[in-house]
Write an enzyme that holds these catalytic residues in place. Structure first.
Site, PDB file in Angstrom:
ATOM      1  N   TYR A 229      -5.957   0.259   5.683  1.00 36.67           N
ATOM      2  CA  TYR A 229      -5.033   0.886   4.721  1.00 36.67           C
ATOM      3  C   TYR A 229      -5.813   1.407   3.508  1.00 36.67           C
ATOM      4  O   TYR A 229      -5.623   2.551   3.077  1.00 36.67           O
ATOM      5  CB  TYR A 229      -3.986  -0.149   4.306  1.00 36.67           C
ATOM      6  CG  TYR A 229      -2.902   0.362   3.383  1.00 36.67           C
ATOM      7  CD1 TYR A 229      -1.890   1.186   3.861  1.00 36.67           C
ATOM      8  CD2 TYR A 229      -2.880   0.003   2.038  1.00 36.67           C
ATOM      9  CE1 TYR A 229      -0.881   1.639   3.021  1.00 36.67           C
ATOM     10  CE2 TYR A 229      -1.872   0.451   1.185  1.00 36.67           C
ATOM     11  CZ  TYR A 229      -0.880   1.269   1.687  1.00 36.67           C
ATOM     12  OH  TYR A 229       0.109   1.732   0.852  1.00 36.67           O
TER      13      TYR A 229
HETATM   14  N1  LIG Z   1       6.017  -0.260  -0.758  1.00 37.71           N
HETATM   15  C1  LIG Z   1       4.897  -0.512  -1.431  1.00 37.71           C
HETATM   16  O1  LIG Z   1       4.582  -1.669  -1.785  1.00 37.71           O
HETATM   17  C2  LIG Z   1       4.003   0.623  -1.829  1.00 37.71           C
HETATM   18  C3  LIG Z   1       3.175   0.458  -2.936  1.00 37.71           C
HETATM   19  C4  LIG Z   1       2.332   1.491  -3.317  1.00 37.71           C
HETATM   20  C5  LIG Z   1       2.303   2.658  -2.571  1.00 37.71           C
HETATM   21  N2  LIG Z   1       3.095   2.789  -1.474  1.00 37.71           N
HETATM   22  C6  LIG Z   1       3.009   4.041  -0.723  1.00 37.71           C
HETATM   23  O2  LIG Z   1       4.138   4.796  -1.076  1.00 37.71           O
HETATM   24  C7  LIG Z   1       4.550   5.624   0.025  1.00 37.71           C
HETATM   25  C8  LIG Z   1       6.026   5.362   0.296  1.00 37.71           C
HETATM   26  O3  LIG Z   1       6.202   3.971   0.505  1.00 37.71           O
HETATM   27  P1  LIG Z   1       7.645   3.292   0.665  1.00 37.71           P
HETATM   28  O4  LIG Z   1       7.518   1.941   0.093  1.00 37.71           O
HETATM   29  O5  LIG Z   1       8.718   4.189   0.205  1.00 37.71           O
HETATM   30  O6  LIG Z   1       7.663   3.173   2.264  1.00 37.71           O
HETATM   31  P2  LIG Z   1       8.899   3.254   3.314  1.00 37.71           P
HETATM   32  O7  LIG Z   1      10.150   2.783   2.689  1.00 37.71           O
HETATM   33  O8  LIG Z   1       8.403   2.590   4.556  1.00 37.71           O
HETATM   34  O9  LIG Z   1       9.041   4.841   3.576  1.00 37.71           O
HETATM   35  C9  LIG Z   1       8.078   5.560   4.277  1.00 37.71           C
HETATM   36  C10 LIG Z   1       8.557   6.991   4.430  1.00 37.71           C
HETATM   37  O10 LIG Z   1       7.528   7.736   5.095  1.00 37.71           O
HETATM   38  C11 LIG Z   1       8.113   8.434   6.200  1.00 37.71           C
HETATM   39  N3  LIG Z   1       7.082   8.616   7.215  1.00 37.71           N
HETATM   40  C12 LIG Z   1       6.347   7.674   7.840  1.00 37.71           C
HETATM   41  N4  LIG Z   1       5.536   8.249   8.735  1.00 37.71           N
HETATM   42  C13 LIG Z   1       5.749   9.595   8.665  1.00 37.71           C
HETATM   43  C14 LIG Z   1       5.232  10.726   9.363  1.00 37.71           C
HETATM   44  N5  LIG Z   1       4.313  10.599  10.339  1.00 37.71           N
HETATM   45  N6  LIG Z   1       5.687  11.945   9.033  1.00 37.71           N
HETATM   46  C15 LIG Z   1       6.634  12.091   8.059  1.00 37.71           C
HETATM   47  N7  LIG Z   1       7.153  11.069   7.377  1.00 37.71           N
HETATM   48  C16 LIG Z   1       6.726   9.830   7.691  1.00 37.71           C
HETATM   49  C17 LIG Z   1       9.277   7.539   6.642  1.00 37.71           C
HETATM   50  O11 LIG Z   1      10.286   8.219   7.368  1.00 37.71           O
HETATM   51  P3  LIG Z   1      10.247   8.381   8.984  1.00 37.71           P
HETATM   52  O12 LIG Z   1       9.843   7.045   9.526  1.00 37.71           O
HETATM   53  O13 LIG Z   1      11.625   8.817   9.365  1.00 37.71           O
HETATM   54  O14 LIG Z   1       9.240   9.443   9.262  1.00 37.71           O
HETATM   55  C18 LIG Z   1       9.826   7.139   5.265  1.00 37.71           C
HETATM   56  O15 LIG Z   1      10.617   8.184   4.750  1.00 37.71           O
HETATM   57  C19 LIG Z   1       3.602   5.265   1.178  1.00 37.71           C
HETATM   58  O16 LIG Z   1       2.548   6.188   1.208  1.00 37.71           O
HETATM   59  C20 LIG Z   1       3.054   3.899   0.781  1.00 37.71           C
HETATM   60  O17 LIG Z   1       1.771   3.691   1.313  1.00 37.71           O
HETATM   61  C21 LIG Z   1       3.972   1.812  -1.098  1.00 37.71           C
END
Ligand SMILES: NC(=O)c1ccc[n+]([C@@H]2O[C@H](COP(=O)([O-])OP(=O)(O)OC[C@H]3O[C@@H](n4cnc5c(N)ncnc54)[C@H](OP(=O)(O)O)[C@@H]3O)[C@@H](O)[C@H]2O)c1
Length: 233
Positions: free
Chosen positions: A148
């Site tokens: 990651y």
């Molecule tokens: N949650 C945390 O603790 C955290 C902290 C810091 C940063 N982040 C980063 O913030 C971003 C969003 O995180 P989140 O917490 O909102 O995650 P989440 O709730 O799991 O949402 C992920 C989103 O990405 C989409 N996605 C995944 N694979 C994809 C693909 N191949 N093409 C297009 N869309 C795709 C998913 O929709 P579909 O599955 O329908 O495609 C969903 O809309 C990520 O990059 C994550 O690494 C997360």
């Protein structure tokens, strides 16, 4: 935000959907993308000026089609918010090639394709704002996060290079280094975590709103927000 065309990739996720709900009443024209079309439709139902485009960001042609459709519908792209991604958190010697491929394909290459395609559209108008939701593991290491972190450090690397290349076209970048955010991201992660101590998706979305509302002369280059229980210095 009135009449700004804002493309949110990963719009159905925890952070993306919280941001969509905050932007919807502002008069912005929203283009919502993720793979699952039914979740896109339910997010968009009842919202005005919203276009949903099912897109897999690991496929460069789909990403180019997404940006082309956004421009065809609304005439331009003012903002890209990259909030798509996934996490595989395992000890380094349990990571299989398919795990590395998954992290690199979606988090690194997918984000690169979206920035690249949006920037080409923004260059036409000599302005634009690209918000990359990287996460704190784009600049700090953590045990169990080798694949990651590799993908997220890569996002920071290419974003800074692109920001340098694109500043003469009036295109700015903001990188968001959130610590743990309580979202569906963690549903598939086997690592034990305490989601009650994480940031809320609303807090993350508020930070993105802050960057989008900044004075046009000001560039919030990096925004770093950590939960109190897990500080990185
Ligand atoms: N949650 C945390 O603790 C955290 C902290 C810091 C940063 N982040 C980063 O913030 C971003 C969003 O995180 P989140 O917490 O909102 O995650 P989440 O709730 O799991 O949402 C992920 C989103 O990405 C989409 N996605 C995944 N694979 C994809 C693909 N191949 N093409 C297009 N869309 C795709 C998913 O929709 P579909 O599955 O329908 O495609 C969903 O809309 C990520 O990059 C994550 O690494 C997360």
């Amino acid at each position: 935000m009135q009449d700004k065309v804002i493309v949110i990739v990963g719009a159905t996720g925890g952070i993306g959907s919280a941001l969509t709900r905050k932007l919807a009443p502002t008069g912005a024209q929203l283009v919502l993308a993720a793979r699952d079309s039914s979740r896109l439709d339910s997010l968009a139902s009842g919202l005005d000026s919203v276009l949903t485009i099912p897109t897999d960001i690991t496929d460069q042609q789909q990403v180019q089609a997404l940006m082309s459709k956004a421009v065809a519908q609304f005439g331009k792209i003012d903002v890209l918010v990259n909030a798509a991604g996934a996490g595989i958190l395992k000890q380094y010697n349990q990571l299989e090639p398919k795990d590395l491929d998954a992290m690199i394909d979606v988090n690194l290459k997918g984000s690169f394709y979206t920035c690249q395609a949006a920037a080409e559209a923004m260059k036409e108008h000599k302005s634009g704002h690209i918000c990359n939701v990287v996460g704190i593991l784009g600049k700090h290491s953590m045990a169990m996060a080798a694949a990651y972190c590799a993908s997220k450090f890569g996002v920071v690397g290419f974003s800074k290079c692109m920001a340098d290349e694109l500043k003469r076209f009036g295109i700015k970048f903001t990188l968001f280094y959130f610590g743990g955010v309580d979202s569906p991201f963690w549903d598939k992660v086997t690592l034990k975590v305490d989601r009650k101590k994480m940031l809320s998706a609303e807090t993350a979305a508020d930070a993105i709103m802050f960057a989008l509302a900044a004075d046009p002369q000001a560039v919030p280059m990096e925004i770093n927000i950590q939960p109190e229980s897990h500080l990185f210095f």
